[in-house]
Design a protein around this motif. Structure first.
Motif, PDB file in Angstrom:
ATOM      1  N   LYS A 102       0.827  -1.198   0.000  1.00  0.00           N
ATOM      2  CA  LYS A 102       0.000   0.000   0.000  1.00  0.00           C
ATOM      3  C   LYS A 102       0.861   1.247   0.000  1.00  0.00           C
ATOM      4  O   LYS A 102       0.625   2.199  -0.737  1.00  0.00           O
ATOM      5  CB  LYS A 102      -0.873   0.047   1.262  1.00  0.00           C
ATOM      6  CG  LYS A 102      -2.029  -0.914   1.261  1.00  0.00           C
ATOM      7  CD  LYS A 102      -2.938  -0.578   2.430  1.00  0.00           C
ATOM      8  CE  LYS A 102      -3.859  -1.758   2.715  1.00  0.00           C
ATOM      9  NZ  LYS A 102      -4.758  -1.496   3.832  1.00  0.00           N
ATOM     10  N   ILE A 103       1.862   1.212   0.880  1.00  0.00           N
ATOM     11  CA  ILE A 103       2.689   2.406   1.023  1.00  0.00           C
ATOM     12  C   ILE A 103       3.454   2.695  -0.247  1.00  0.00           C
ATOM     13  O   ILE A 103       3.518   3.848  -0.695  1.00  0.00           O
ATOM     14  CB  ILE A 103       3.606   2.253   2.253  1.00  0.00           C
ATOM     15  CG1 ILE A 103       2.715   2.351   3.501  1.00  0.00           C
ATOM     16  CG2 ILE A 103       4.700   3.302   2.270  1.00  0.00           C
ATOM     17  CD1 ILE A 103       3.386   1.936   4.763  1.00  0.00           C
ATOM     18  N   LEU A 163       1.045   4.262  -2.715  1.00  0.00           N
ATOM     19  CA  LEU A 163       0.681   5.646  -2.400  1.00  0.00           C
ATOM     20  C   LEU A 163       1.849   6.601  -2.596  1.00  0.00           C
ATOM     21  O   LEU A 163       1.684   7.716  -3.083  1.00  0.00           O
ATOM     22  CB  LEU A 163       0.173   5.739  -0.958  1.00  0.00           C
ATOM     23  CG  LEU A 163      -1.186   5.068  -0.710  1.00  0.00           C
ATOM     24  CD1 LEU A 163      -1.458   4.944   0.772  1.00  0.00           C
ATOM     25  CD2 LEU A 163      -2.292   5.872  -1.381  1.00  0.00           C
ATOM     26  N   GLU A 164       3.039   6.155  -2.230  1.00  0.00           N
ATOM     27  CA  GLU A 164       4.195   7.054  -2.337  1.00  0.00           C
ATOM     28  C   GLU A 164       4.571   7.269  -3.798  1.00  0.00           C
ATOM     29  O   GLU A 164       5.156   8.281  -4.164  1.00  0.00           O
ATOM     30  CB  GLU A 164       5.398   6.491  -1.568  1.00  0.00           C
ATOM     31  CG  GLU A 164       5.191   6.332  -0.069  1.00  0.00           C
ATOM     32  CD  GLU A 164       5.125   7.664   0.685  1.00  0.00           C
ATOM     33  OE1 GLU A 164       5.531   8.687   0.125  1.00  0.00           O
ATOM     34  OE2 GLU A 164       4.636   7.642   1.836  1.00  0.00           O
ATOM     35  N   ILE A 165       4.238   6.285  -4.620  1.00  0.00           N
ATOM     36  CA  ILE A 165       4.664   6.356  -6.014  1.00  0.00           C
ATOM     37  C   ILE A 165       3.768   7.263  -6.838  1.00  0.00           C
ATOM     38  O   ILE A 165       4.097   7.623  -7.961  1.00  0.00           O
ATOM     39  CB  ILE A 165       4.701   4.922  -6.590  1.00  0.00           C
ATOM     40  CG1 ILE A 165       5.999   4.730  -7.359  1.00  0.00           C
ATOM     41  CG2 ILE A 165       3.516   4.653  -7.479  1.00  0.00           C
ATOM     42  CD1 ILE A 165       6.224   3.288  -7.661  1.00  0.00           C
ATOM     43  N   GLY A 166       2.654   7.664  -6.291  1.00  0.00           N
ATOM     44  CA  GLY A 166       1.840   8.623  -7.011  1.00  0.00           C
ATOM     45  C   GLY A 166       0.359   8.288  -7.065  1.00  0.00           C
ATOM     46  O   GLY A 166      -0.434   9.067  -7.579  1.00  0.00           O
ATOM     47  N   ALA A 167      -0.033   7.127  -6.532  1.00  0.00           N
ATOM     48  CA  ALA A 167      -1.458   6.814  -6.502  1.00  0.00           C
ATOM     49  C   ALA A 167      -2.137   7.702  -5.468  1.00  0.00           C
ATOM     50  O   ALA A 167      -1.513   8.127  -4.496  1.00  0.00           O
ATOM     51  CB  ALA A 167      -1.674   5.345  -6.150  1.00  0.00           C
ATOM     52  N   ASP A 168      -3.419   7.990  -5.693  1.00  0.00           N
ATOM     53  CA  ASP A 168      -4.152   8.829  -4.746  1.00  0.00           C
ATOM     54  C   ASP A 168      -4.866   7.986  -3.708  1.00  0.00           C
ATOM     55  O   ASP A 168      -5.177   8.458  -2.623  1.00  0.00           O
ATOM     56  CB  ASP A 168      -5.184   9.676  -5.491  1.00  0.00           C
ATOM     57  CG  ASP A 168      -4.516  10.728  -6.332  1.00  0.00           C
ATOM     58  OD1 ASP A 168      -3.936  11.652  -5.733  1.00  0.00           O
ATOM     59  OD2 ASP A 168      -4.534  10.629  -7.562  1.00  0.00           O
ATOM     60  N   SER A 190       1.169   7.751   4.699  1.00  0.00           N
ATOM     61  CA  SER A 190       1.253   7.700   3.240  1.00  0.00           C
ATOM     62  C   SER A 190       0.018   8.305   2.593  1.00  0.00           C
ATOM     63  O   SER A 190       0.109   9.037   1.609  1.00  0.00           O
ATOM     64  CB  SER A 190       1.395   6.252   2.762  1.00  0.00           C
ATOM     65  OG  SER A 190       2.689   5.783   3.026  1.00  0.00           O
ATOM     66  N   ALA A 221      -0.185  11.500   0.168  1.00  0.00           N
ATOM     67  CA  ALA A 221      -0.809  11.428  -1.157  1.00  0.00           C
ATOM     68  C   ALA A 221      -1.851  12.542  -1.312  1.00  0.00           C
ATOM     69  O   ALA A 221      -1.930  13.202  -2.339  1.00  0.00           O
ATOM     70  CB  ALA A 221      -1.466  10.064  -1.357  1.00  0.00           C
ATOM     71  N   ARG A 262      -0.170  15.954  -1.637  1.00  0.00           N
ATOM     72  CA  ARG A 262       0.335  16.085  -2.998  1.00  0.00           C
ATOM     73  C   ARG A 262      -0.788  16.615  -3.895  1.00  0.00           C
ATOM     74  O   ARG A 262      -0.606  17.531  -4.685  1.00  0.00           O
ATOM     75  CB  ARG A 262       0.744  14.694  -3.477  1.00  0.00           C
ATOM     76  CG  ARG A 262       1.949  14.649  -4.377  1.00  0.00           C
ATOM     77  CD  ARG A 262       2.099  13.262  -4.984  1.00  0.00           C
ATOM     78  NE  ARG A 262       2.228  12.181  -4.032  1.00  0.00           N
ATOM     79  CZ  ARG A 262       1.545  11.031  -4.098  1.00  0.00           C
ATOM     80  NH1 ARG A 262       0.664  10.821  -5.063  1.00  0.00           N
ATOM     81  NH2 ARG A 262       1.725  10.087  -3.189  1.00  0.00           N
ATOM     82  N   ARG A 263      -1.958  16.035  -3.711  1.00  0.00           N
ATOM     83  CA  ARG A 263      -3.095  16.407  -4.527  1.00  0.00           C
ATOM     84  C   ARG A 263      -3.571  17.825  -4.205  1.00  0.00           C
ATOM     85  O   ARG A 263      -3.902  18.601  -5.089  1.00  0.00           O
ATOM     86  CB  ARG A 263      -4.212  15.387  -4.280  1.00  0.00           C
ATOM     87  CG  ARG A 263      -5.440  15.568  -5.073  1.00  0.00           C
ATOM     88  CD  ARG A 263      -5.197  15.561  -6.555  1.00  0.00           C
ATOM     89  NE  ARG A 263      -4.804  14.279  -7.100  1.00  0.00           N
ATOM     90  CZ  ARG A 263      -4.256  14.152  -8.298  1.00  0.00           C
ATOM     91  NH1 ARG A 263      -4.009  15.209  -9.051  1.00  0.00           N
ATOM     92  NH2 ARG A 263      -3.907  12.976  -8.759  1.00  0.00           N
TER      93      ARG A 263
END
Lengths: 215, 215
Positions: free
Chosen positions: A75-76, A79-84, B98, B102, B105-106
DNA sequence: GCGTGACTTCATATACTCTTGAAGAAGTCC
DNA sequence: GGACTTCTTCAAGAGTATATGAAGTCACGC
Protein backbone atom coordinates in the motif's frame (compact mmCIF):
# COMPACT_ATOMS: atom_id res chain seq x y z
CA UNK A 1 -14.42 -8.50 -12.74
CA UNK A 2 -13.37 -5.90 -15.27
CA UNK A 3 -16.72 -6.18 -16.98
CA UNK A 4 -18.63 -6.03 -13.75
CA UNK A 5 -16.80 -2.88 -12.73
CA UNK A 6 -17.31 -1.35 -16.16
CA UNK A 7 -21.04 -1.93 -16.04
CA UNK A 8 -21.41 -0.68 -12.47
CA UNK A 9 -19.42 2.52 -12.92
CA UNK A 10 -21.25 3.27 -16.12
CA UNK A 11 -24.56 2.95 -14.28
CA UNK A 12 -23.16 5.38 -11.70
CA UNK A 13 -22.68 7.94 -14.42
CA UNK A 14 -19.00 7.62 -15.26
CA UNK A 15 -17.80 7.29 -18.82
CA UNK A 16 -15.59 4.21 -18.72
CA UNK A 17 -12.79 2.95 -20.93
CA UNK A 18 -11.12 -0.36 -20.21
CA UNK A 19 -7.78 -1.96 -20.89
CA UNK A 20 -6.54 -5.45 -20.21
CA UNK A 21 -2.77 -4.94 -20.21
CA UNK A 22 -0.57 -2.25 -18.73
CA UNK A 23 0.65 -1.24 -22.15
CA UNK A 24 -2.83 -0.86 -23.48
CA UNK A 25 -3.81 1.16 -20.40
CA UNK A 26 -0.98 3.61 -20.97
CA UNK A 27 -1.84 3.99 -24.64
CA UNK A 28 -5.48 4.73 -23.87
CA UNK A 29 -4.59 7.07 -21.03
CA UNK A 30 -2.35 9.04 -23.35
CA UNK A 31 -4.83 9.38 -26.13
CA UNK A 32 -8.01 9.81 -24.09
CA UNK A 33 -6.66 11.70 -21.08
CA UNK A 34 -9.12 10.35 -18.50
CA UNK A 35 -9.81 12.21 -15.27
CA UNK A 36 -9.48 9.04 -13.23
CA UNK A 37 -7.67 5.71 -13.56
CA UNK A 38 -8.49 2.54 -11.65
CA UNK A 39 -5.41 0.36 -11.74
CA UNK A 40 -4.89 -3.27 -10.79
CA UNK A 41 -1.50 -4.08 -9.35
CA UNK A 42 -1.18 -7.30 -11.29
CA UNK A 43 -1.31 -6.73 -15.00
CA UNK A 44 0.16 -8.62 -17.93
CA UNK A 45 3.18 -7.05 -19.67
CA UNK A 46 3.59 -4.20 -17.20
CA UNK A 47 2.79 -4.08 -13.49
CA UNK A 48 0.31 -1.56 -12.15
CA UNK A 49 3.13 0.09 -10.26
CA UNK A 50 5.06 0.74 -13.45
CA UNK A 51 1.96 2.02 -15.19
CA UNK A 52 1.30 4.32 -12.27
CA UNK A 53 4.82 5.68 -12.32
CA UNK A 54 4.77 6.28 -16.07
CA UNK A 55 1.34 7.84 -15.96
CA UNK A 56 2.48 10.29 -13.34
CA UNK A 57 5.25 11.57 -15.57
CA UNK A 58 2.79 13.02 -18.03
CA UNK A 59 -0.52 13.21 -16.25
CA UNK A 60 -2.10 14.66 -13.19
CA UNK A 61 -5.12 12.35 -13.31
CA UNK A 62 -6.54 10.69 -10.22
CA UNK A 63 -5.25 7.15 -9.73
CA UNK A 64 -6.81 4.52 -7.52
CA UNK A 65 -4.92 1.27 -7.17
CA UNK A 66 -6.97 -1.85 -6.65
CA UNK A 67 -5.36 -5.09 -5.69
CA UNK A 68 -5.41 -8.35 -3.82
CA UNK A 69 -2.16 -7.52 -2.12
CA UNK A 70 -3.03 -6.23 1.30
CA UNK A 71 0.51 -5.95 2.63
CA UNK A 72 1.02 -2.67 4.36
CA UNK A 73 4.28 -2.11 2.50
CA UNK A 74 2.56 -2.61 -0.86
CA UNK A 75 0.00 0.00 0.00
CA UNK A 76 2.69 2.41 1.02
CA UNK A 77 4.68 1.85 -2.15
CA UNK A 78 1.58 2.46 -4.21
CA UNK A 79 0.68 5.65 -2.40
CA UNK A 80 4.20 7.05 -2.34
CA UNK A 81 4.66 6.36 -6.01
CA UNK A 82 1.84 8.62 -7.01
CA UNK A 83 -1.46 6.81 -6.50
CA UNK A 84 -4.15 8.83 -4.75
CA UNK A 85 -5.88 5.89 -3.14
CA UNK A 86 -5.41 2.18 -2.63
CA UNK A 87 -8.16 -0.39 -2.25
CA UNK A 88 -7.67 -4.03 -1.32
CA UNK A 89 -9.81 -6.77 -2.75
CA UNK A 90 -12.40 -7.62 -1.95
CA UNK A 91 -14.04 -4.23 -1.94
CA UNK A 92 -17.51 -3.05 -2.73
CA UNK A 93 -18.15 -1.36 -6.02
CA UNK A 94 -20.21 1.24 -4.27
CA UNK A 95 -17.24 2.15 -2.13
CA UNK A 96 -15.07 2.38 -5.22
CA UNK A 97 -17.58 4.72 -6.82
CA UNK A 98 -17.65 6.89 -3.70
CA UNK A 99 -13.90 7.07 -3.61
CA UNK A 100 -13.81 7.96 -7.28
CA UNK A 101 -16.30 10.74 -6.71
CA UNK A 102 -14.35 12.02 -3.70
CA UNK A 103 -11.19 12.09 -5.78
CA UNK A 104 -12.95 13.78 -8.66
CA UNK A 105 -14.25 16.43 -6.30
CA UNK A 106 -10.67 17.05 -5.22
CA UNK A 107 -9.38 17.13 -8.79
CA UNK A 108 -11.94 19.68 -9.84
CA UNK A 109 -11.34 21.13 -6.44
CA UNK A 110 -9.58 24.48 -6.55
CA UNK A 111 -12.24 25.90 -8.88
CA UNK A 112 -15.36 25.33 -6.85
CA UNK A 113 -15.00 27.75 -4.04
CA UNK A 114 -16.82 27.40 -0.76
CA UNK A 115 -20.03 29.34 -0.70
CA UNK A 116 -19.03 31.50 2.20
CA UNK A 117 -15.95 32.49 4.10
CA UNK A 118 -15.70 33.13 7.79
CA UNK A 119 -12.85 35.38 8.77
CA UNK A 120 -12.45 36.91 12.13
CA UNK A 121 -15.85 38.45 12.84
CA UNK A 122 -16.76 38.75 9.17
CA UNK A 123 -18.96 36.38 7.23
CA UNK A 124 -18.65 36.72 3.48
CA UNK A 125 -21.34 34.85 1.64
CA UNK A 126 -20.72 34.39 -2.04
CA UNK A 127 -24.12 32.89 -2.69
CA UNK A 128 -25.88 35.90 -1.21
CA UNK A 129 -23.24 38.45 -2.24
CA UNK A 130 -23.48 39.83 1.22
CA UNK A 131 -21.13 40.54 4.06
CA UNK A 132 -21.95 40.53 7.73
CA UNK A 133 -19.86 41.93 10.52
CA UNK A 134 -20.86 40.95 14.02
CA UNK A 135 -24.17 39.77 12.58
CA UNK A 136 -25.01 43.08 10.95
CA UNK A 137 -25.09 43.26 7.18
CA UNK A 138 -22.72 45.58 5.39
CA UNK A 139 -23.84 46.96 2.04
CA UNK A 140 -21.16 46.58 -0.60
CA UNK A 141 -21.19 47.31 -4.29
CA UNK A 142 -20.53 44.37 -6.64
CA UNK A 143 -16.96 45.46 -7.29
CA UNK A 144 -16.22 45.93 -3.63
CA UNK A 145 -17.66 42.54 -2.86
CA UNK A 146 -15.53 40.77 -5.44
CA UNK A 147 -12.40 42.51 -4.26
CA UNK A 148 -13.08 41.57 -0.67
CA UNK A 149 -13.92 38.01 -1.62
CA UNK A 150 -10.75 37.61 -3.65
CA UNK A 151 -8.62 38.91 -0.82
CA UNK A 152 -10.38 36.96 1.93
CA UNK A 153 -10.26 33.69 -0.02
CA UNK A 154 -6.52 33.64 0.55
CA UNK A 155 -5.57 35.44 3.72
CA UNK A 156 -1.98 36.54 3.84
CA UNK A 157 -1.49 36.29 0.10
CA UNK A 158 -0.55 39.52 -1.58
CA UNK A 159 -2.48 40.69 -4.64
CA UNK A 160 -1.36 43.48 -6.92
CA UNK A 161 -3.80 46.21 -7.80
CA UNK A 162 -4.04 44.88 -11.31
CA UNK A 163 -4.75 41.35 -10.16
CA UNK A 164 -7.57 42.59 -7.99
CA UNK A 165 -9.05 44.73 -10.73
CA UNK A 166 -8.93 41.81 -13.11
CA UNK A 167 -10.54 39.55 -10.56
CA UNK A 168 -13.29 42.01 -9.77
CA UNK A 169 -14.00 43.37 -13.22
CA UNK A 170 -13.06 42.11 -16.63
CA UNK A 171 -9.95 40.00 -17.01
CA UNK A 172 -8.78 42.37 -19.70
CA UNK A 173 -9.08 45.46 -17.49
CA UNK A 174 -6.66 48.03 -18.75
CA UNK A 175 -7.47 51.16 -16.79
CA UNK A 176 -5.80 53.25 -14.18
CA UNK A 177 -4.30 51.10 -11.44
CA UNK A 178 -4.94 53.69 -8.74
CA UNK A 179 -8.64 53.04 -9.09
CA UNK A 180 -8.09 50.19 -6.70
CA UNK A 181 -7.00 52.64 -4.02
CA UNK A 182 -10.43 54.16 -4.09
CA UNK A 183 -12.19 50.83 -3.82
CA UNK A 184 -9.94 49.82 -0.96
CA UNK A 185 -10.65 53.07 0.80
CA UNK A 186 -14.39 52.56 0.47
CA UNK A 187 -14.10 48.96 1.63
CA UNK A 188 -12.05 49.92 4.65
CA UNK A 189 -14.53 52.59 5.57
CA UNK A 190 -17.48 50.24 5.25
CA UNK A 191 -15.72 47.49 7.18
CA UNK A 192 -14.72 49.93 9.88
CA UNK A 193 -11.04 49.25 9.26
CA UNK A 194 -8.57 51.76 10.61
CA UNK A 195 -6.33 52.72 7.66
CA UNK A 196 -3.39 53.28 9.97
CA UNK A 197 -3.65 49.82 11.44
CA UNK A 198 -5.98 47.75 9.31
CA UNK A 199 -7.33 44.49 10.63
CA UNK A 200 -8.76 43.25 7.37
CA UNK A 201 -7.25 44.87 4.33
CA UNK A 202 -3.59 45.56 4.76
CA UNK A 203 -1.32 47.49 2.45
CA UNK A 204 1.89 45.82 1.33
CA UNK A 205 4.06 48.67 0.19
CA UNK A 206 5.28 48.24 -3.33
CA UNK A 207 3.22 45.11 -4.01
CA UNK A 208 -0.46 45.60 -3.30
CA UNK A 209 -2.91 44.48 -0.66
CA UNK A 210 -3.64 41.43 1.42
CA UNK A 211 -6.27 40.19 3.81
CA UNK A 212 -4.88 40.11 7.32
CA UNK A 213 -4.23 36.75 8.90
CA UNK A 214 -5.79 36.56 12.30
CA UNK A 215 -3.48 35.36 15.00
CA UNK B 1 -4.39 6.54 20.45
CA UNK B 2 -4.54 10.30 19.85
CA UNK B 3 -1.19 10.72 21.51
CA UNK B 4 0.36 7.87 19.61
CA UNK B 5 -0.81 9.32 16.32
CA UNK B 6 0.37 12.78 17.28
CA UNK B 7 3.85 11.51 18.09
CA UNK B 8 4.11 9.38 14.99
CA UNK B 9 2.95 12.04 12.53
CA UNK B 10 5.22 14.57 14.14
CA UNK B 11 8.15 12.24 13.62
CA UNK B 12 7.09 11.93 9.98
CA UNK B 13 7.48 15.66 9.59
CA UNK B 14 3.92 16.91 9.93
CA UNK B 15 3.06 19.77 12.23
CA UNK B 16 0.25 18.39 14.32
CA UNK B 17 -2.53 20.00 16.35
CA UNK B 18 -4.95 17.86 18.32
CA UNK B 19 -8.47 18.21 19.61
CA UNK B 20 -10.53 15.92 21.80
CA UNK B 21 -14.05 17.05 20.95
CA UNK B 22 -15.73 17.96 17.70
CA UNK B 23 -16.35 21.48 18.87
CA UNK B 24 -12.72 21.97 19.77
CA UNK B 25 -11.69 20.53 16.41
CA UNK B 26 -13.80 23.04 14.53
CA UNK B 27 -12.48 25.94 16.56
CA UNK B 28 -8.88 24.94 15.93
CA UNK B 29 -9.53 24.30 12.25
CA UNK B 30 -11.00 27.77 11.89
CA UNK B 31 -8.19 29.59 13.59
CA UNK B 32 -5.25 27.53 12.37
CA UNK B 33 -6.48 26.50 8.90
CA UNK B 34 -4.70 23.17 8.66
CA UNK B 35 -3.93 21.58 5.31
CA UNK B 36 -5.18 18.21 6.49
CA UNK B 37 -7.64 16.93 9.07
CA UNK B 38 -7.76 13.42 10.50
CA UNK B 39 -11.20 12.91 11.92
CA UNK B 40 -12.63 10.16 14.10
CA UNK B 41 -16.24 9.28 13.51
CA UNK B 42 -17.06 9.01 17.18
CA UNK B 43 -16.44 12.25 19.01
CA UNK B 44 -17.99 13.75 22.12
CA UNK B 45 -20.35 16.70 21.60
CA UNK B 46 -20.36 16.55 17.83
CA UNK B 47 -19.93 13.56 15.56
CA UNK B 48 -17.12 13.38 13.04
CA UNK B 49 -19.69 13.47 10.28
CA UNK B 50 -21.08 16.78 11.52
CA UNK B 51 -17.60 18.20 11.93
CA UNK B 52 -16.76 17.11 8.40
CA UNK B 53 -19.87 18.71 6.99
CA UNK B 54 -19.27 21.98 8.81
CA UNK B 55 -15.61 22.05 7.90
CA UNK B 56 -16.46 21.68 4.25
CA UNK B 57 -18.59 24.77 4.29
CA UNK B 58 -15.65 27.01 4.88
CA UNK B 59 -12.58 25.01 4.09
CA UNK B 60 -11.05 23.10 1.27
CA UNK B 61 -8.65 21.18 3.47
CA UNK B 62 -7.98 17.47 3.05
CA UNK B 63 -10.07 15.30 5.36
CA UNK B 64 -9.37 11.70 6.25
CA UNK B 65 -11.94 9.94 8.38
CA UNK B 66 -10.73 7.28 10.71
CA UNK B 67 -13.11 4.98 12.46
CA UNK B 68 -13.96 1.60 13.88
CA UNK B 69 -17.15 1.42 11.81
CA UNK B 70 -16.36 -0.70 8.82
CA UNK B 71 -19.87 -0.76 7.39
CA UNK B 72 -19.83 -0.10 3.72
CA UNK B 73 -22.64 2.41 4.05
CA UNK B 74 -20.74 4.37 6.69
CA UNK B 75 -17.75 4.65 4.41
CA UNK B 76 -19.95 5.85 1.63
CA UNK B 77 -21.65 8.44 3.78
CA UNK B 78 -18.28 9.74 4.90
CA UNK B 79 -16.92 9.97 1.40
CA UNK B 80 -20.02 11.51 -0.10
CA UNK B 81 -20.22 14.09 2.61
CA UNK B 82 -16.87 15.57 1.78
CA UNK B 83 -14.14 13.38 3.24
CA UNK B 84 -11.28 12.59 0.91
CA UNK B 85 -10.43 9.25 2.40
CA UNK B 86 -11.77 6.79 4.92
CA UNK B 87 -9.72 4.40 7.01
CA UNK B 88 -11.10 1.66 9.22
CA UNK B 89 -9.48 0.72 12.49
CA UNK B 90 -7.22 -0.99 13.00
CA UNK B 91 -4.93 0.63 10.48
CA UNK B 92 -1.20 1.18 10.42
CA UNK B 93 0.13 4.62 11.17
CA UNK B 94 2.53 4.28 8.29
CA UNK B 95 -0.38 3.79 5.94
CA UNK B 96 -2.10 6.84 7.40
CA UNK B 97 1.03 8.90 6.84
CA UNK B 98 1.25 7.70 3.24
CA UNK B 99 -2.36 8.54 2.61
CA UNK B 100 -1.86 11.98 4.15
CA UNK B 101 1.10 12.60 1.91
CA UNK B 102 -0.81 11.43 -1.16
CA UNK B 103 -3.64 13.79 -0.29
CA UNK B 104 -1.26 16.65 0.38
CA UNK B 105 0.33 16.08 -3.00
CA UNK B 106 -3.10 16.41 -4.53
CA UNK B 107 -3.98 19.49 -2.48
CA UNK B 108 -0.87 21.37 -3.40
CA UNK B 109 -2.19 20.84 -6.86
CA UNK B 110 -0.93 20.91 -10.39
CA UNK B 111 1.28 23.94 -9.92
CA UNK B 112 4.11 21.97 -8.50
CA UNK B 113 6.17 25.10 -8.29
CA UNK B 114 6.51 25.91 -4.60
CA UNK B 115 5.48 29.42 -3.76
CA UNK B 116 8.03 29.74 -1.03
CA UNK B 117 11.67 28.97 -0.39
CA UNK B 118 12.94 27.47 2.79
CA UNK B 119 16.58 28.12 3.49
CA UNK B 120 18.19 27.39 6.77
CA UNK B 121 15.91 29.04 9.32
CA UNK B 122 14.47 31.47 6.77
CA UNK B 123 11.16 31.09 4.99
CA UNK B 124 10.77 33.31 1.96
CA UNK B 125 7.21 33.34 0.67
CA UNK B 126 6.74 34.79 -2.77
CA UNK B 127 2.96 34.68 -2.56
CA UNK B 128 2.91 36.56 0.69
CA UNK B 129 5.89 38.80 -0.11
CA UNK B 130 7.06 38.05 3.37
CA UNK B 131 10.15 36.64 5.06
CA UNK B 132 10.20 34.83 8.38
CA UNK B 133 13.21 34.00 10.43
CA UNK B 134 12.64 31.52 13.24
CA UNK B 135 8.94 32.08 12.80
CA UNK B 136 9.11 35.84 13.23
CA UNK B 137 8.31 38.09 10.31
CA UNK B 138 11.02 40.39 9.00
CA UNK B 139 9.88 43.61 7.36
CA UNK B 140 11.59 44.15 4.03
CA UNK B 141 11.14 46.81 1.40
CA UNK B 142 10.07 45.65 -2.08
CA UNK B 143 13.56 45.99 -3.49
CA UNK B 144 15.13 44.15 -0.61
CA UNK B 145 12.62 41.36 -0.93
CA UNK B 146 13.25 40.87 -4.61
CA UNK B 147 17.00 40.87 -4.13
CA UNK B 148 16.78 38.31 -1.38
CA UNK B 149 14.40 36.16 -3.38
CA UNK B 150 16.65 36.24 -6.42
CA UNK B 151 19.67 35.25 -4.39
CA UNK B 152 17.93 32.58 -2.32
CA UNK B 153 16.33 30.99 -5.38
CA UNK B 154 19.79 29.79 -6.39
CA UNK B 155 22.01 29.32 -3.38
CA UNK B 156 25.69 29.35 -4.17
CA UNK B 157 25.27 31.08 -7.50
CA UNK B 158 27.05 34.40 -7.79
CA UNK B 159 25.11 37.41 -9.05
CA UNK B 160 26.74 40.65 -10.12
CA UNK B 161 25.41 43.88 -8.70
CA UNK B 162 23.93 44.80 -12.03
CA UNK B 163 22.16 41.46 -12.37
CA UNK B 164 20.58 41.89 -8.98
CA UNK B 165 19.51 45.44 -9.67
CA UNK B 166 17.95 44.39 -12.94
CA UNK B 167 16.15 41.52 -11.25
CA UNK B 168 14.83 43.68 -8.45
CA UNK B 169 14.00 46.82 -10.38
CA UNK B 170 13.54 47.45 -14.04
CA UNK B 171 15.47 45.30 -16.47
CA UNK B 172 16.84 48.44 -18.05
CA UNK B 173 18.26 49.74 -14.80
CA UNK B 174 21.15 52.04 -15.58
CA UNK B 175 22.14 53.60 -12.28
CA UNK B 176 25.02 53.52 -9.91
CA UNK B 177 26.14 49.94 -9.19
CA UNK B 178 27.13 50.72 -5.62
CA UNK B 179 23.47 51.19 -4.82
CA UNK B 180 23.35 47.45 -4.38
CA UNK B 181 25.85 47.70 -1.54
CA UNK B 182 23.37 49.74 0.42
CA UNK B 183 20.57 47.28 -0.15
CA UNK B 184 22.80 44.40 0.84
CA UNK B 185 23.80 46.24 3.96
CA UNK B 186 20.18 46.83 4.91
CA UNK B 187 19.29 43.22 4.17
CA UNK B 188 22.14 41.88 6.26
CA UNK B 189 21.15 44.10 9.12
CA UNK B 190 17.51 43.03 8.96
CA UNK B 191 18.41 39.36 8.63
CA UNK B 192 20.85 39.62 11.51
CA UNK B 193 23.75 38.65 9.29
CA UNK B 194 27.25 39.45 10.51
CA UNK B 195 28.98 41.32 7.65
CA UNK B 196 32.35 39.90 8.66
CA UNK B 197 31.09 36.34 8.46
CA UNK B 198 27.73 36.31 6.71
CA UNK B 199 25.55 33.26 6.86
CA UNK B 200 23.05 34.29 4.24
CA UNK B 201 24.38 36.92 1.88
CA UNK B 202 28.04 36.41 1.15
CA UNK B 203 30.35 38.75 -0.72
CA UNK B 204 32.32 37.32 -3.62
CA UNK B 205 35.16 39.74 -3.93
CA UNK B 206 35.36 41.24 -7.40
CA UNK B 207 32.20 39.55 -8.65
CA UNK B 208 29.15 40.23 -6.55
CA UNK B 209 27.05 38.37 -3.99
CA UNK B 210 25.64 34.93 -3.40
CA UNK B 211 23.30 33.22 -0.99
CA UNK B 212 25.21 30.91 1.32
CA UNK B 213 24.75 27.20 0.77
CA UNK B 214 23.86 25.21 3.84
CA UNK B 215 23.85 21.47 3.97
C1' DG C 1 -34.36 64.48 -18.93
C1' DC C 2 -32.90 63.90 -14.02
C1' DG C 3 -31.43 61.82 -10.00
C1' DT C 4 -29.04 58.13 -8.11
C1' DG C 5 -25.48 55.05 -7.29
C1' DA C 6 -21.23 52.91 -9.02
C1' DC C 7 -17.02 53.33 -10.85
C1' DT C 8 -12.99 56.09 -12.38
C1' DT C 9 -9.83 59.82 -12.47
C1' DC C 10 -7.28 63.66 -10.69
C1' DA C 11 -4.71 66.63 -7.42
C1' DT C 12 -2.55 66.93 -3.33
C1' DA C 13 -0.61 65.69 1.11
C1' DT C 14 1.88 62.32 3.43
C1' DA C 15 4.70 58.37 4.18
C1' DC C 16 8.16 55.54 2.90
C1' DT C 17 12.05 53.89 -0.03
C1' DC C 18 16.01 54.35 -3.04
C1' DT C 19 20.09 56.50 -4.53
C1' DT C 20 24.26 58.88 -4.03
C1' DG C 21 28.99 60.00 -2.92
C1' DA C 22 32.61 60.23 0.25
C1' DA C 23 35.36 58.34 3.92
C1' DG C 24 37.29 54.54 5.87
C1' DA C 25 37.86 49.38 6.23
C1' DA C 26 39.09 45.22 4.12
C1' DG C 27 41.02 42.46 0.60
C1' DT C 28 44.54 41.47 -3.18
C1' DC C 29 48.82 41.49 -5.44
C1' DC C 30 53.66 42.40 -5.96
C1' DG D 1 54.80 46.45 3.71
C1' DG D 2 52.98 49.41 0.15
C1' DA D 3 50.02 50.43 -3.66
C1' DC D 4 46.04 49.46 -5.44
C1' DT D 5 41.33 47.87 -5.85
C1' DT D 6 37.02 46.62 -3.97
C1' DC D 7 33.65 46.65 -0.21
C1' DT D 8 31.06 48.73 3.79
C1' DT D 9 28.92 52.38 6.14
C1' DC D 10 26.18 56.46 6.67
C1' DA D 11 22.80 60.09 6.34
C1' DA D 12 20.30 63.30 3.62
C1' DG D 13 17.91 64.49 -0.52
C1' DA D 14 15.61 62.75 -4.55
C1' DG D 15 12.30 59.85 -5.90
C1' DT D 16 8.28 56.81 -5.63
C1' DA D 17 4.02 54.82 -3.50
C1' DT D 18 -0.11 55.37 -0.94
C1' DA D 19 -4.19 57.85 1.24
C1' DT D 20 -7.64 61.00 0.73
C1' DG D 21 -11.09 64.31 -0.77
C1' DA D 22 -13.34 65.96 -4.55
C1' DA D 23 -14.85 65.93 -9.06
C1' DG D 24 -15.92 63.66 -13.42
C1' DT D 25 -18.19 59.85 -16.24
C1' DC D 26 -21.45 56.49 -17.13
C1' DA D 27 -25.55 53.50 -16.98
C1' DC D 28 -30.06 52.77 -15.22
C1' DG D 29 -34.70 53.48 -13.64
C1' DC D 30 -38.31 56.80 -12.94
Amino acid sequence: MLEEMHAFLQREGFRVLTAVTGKEALAIARSERPDLVVLDWMLPEKSGIDVCRELRQTSNCGIIMVTARSDESDKIVGLEIGADDYLTKPFSLRELASRLRALLRRLRGPEDRPTFLERDNLIISEAKCQVCKDGREIQLTPTEFKILYTLAARPGMVFSRLQLLKAALADEYMGYERTMDSHIRNLRRKLGDDPANPRYIQTVYGFGYRFGEQS
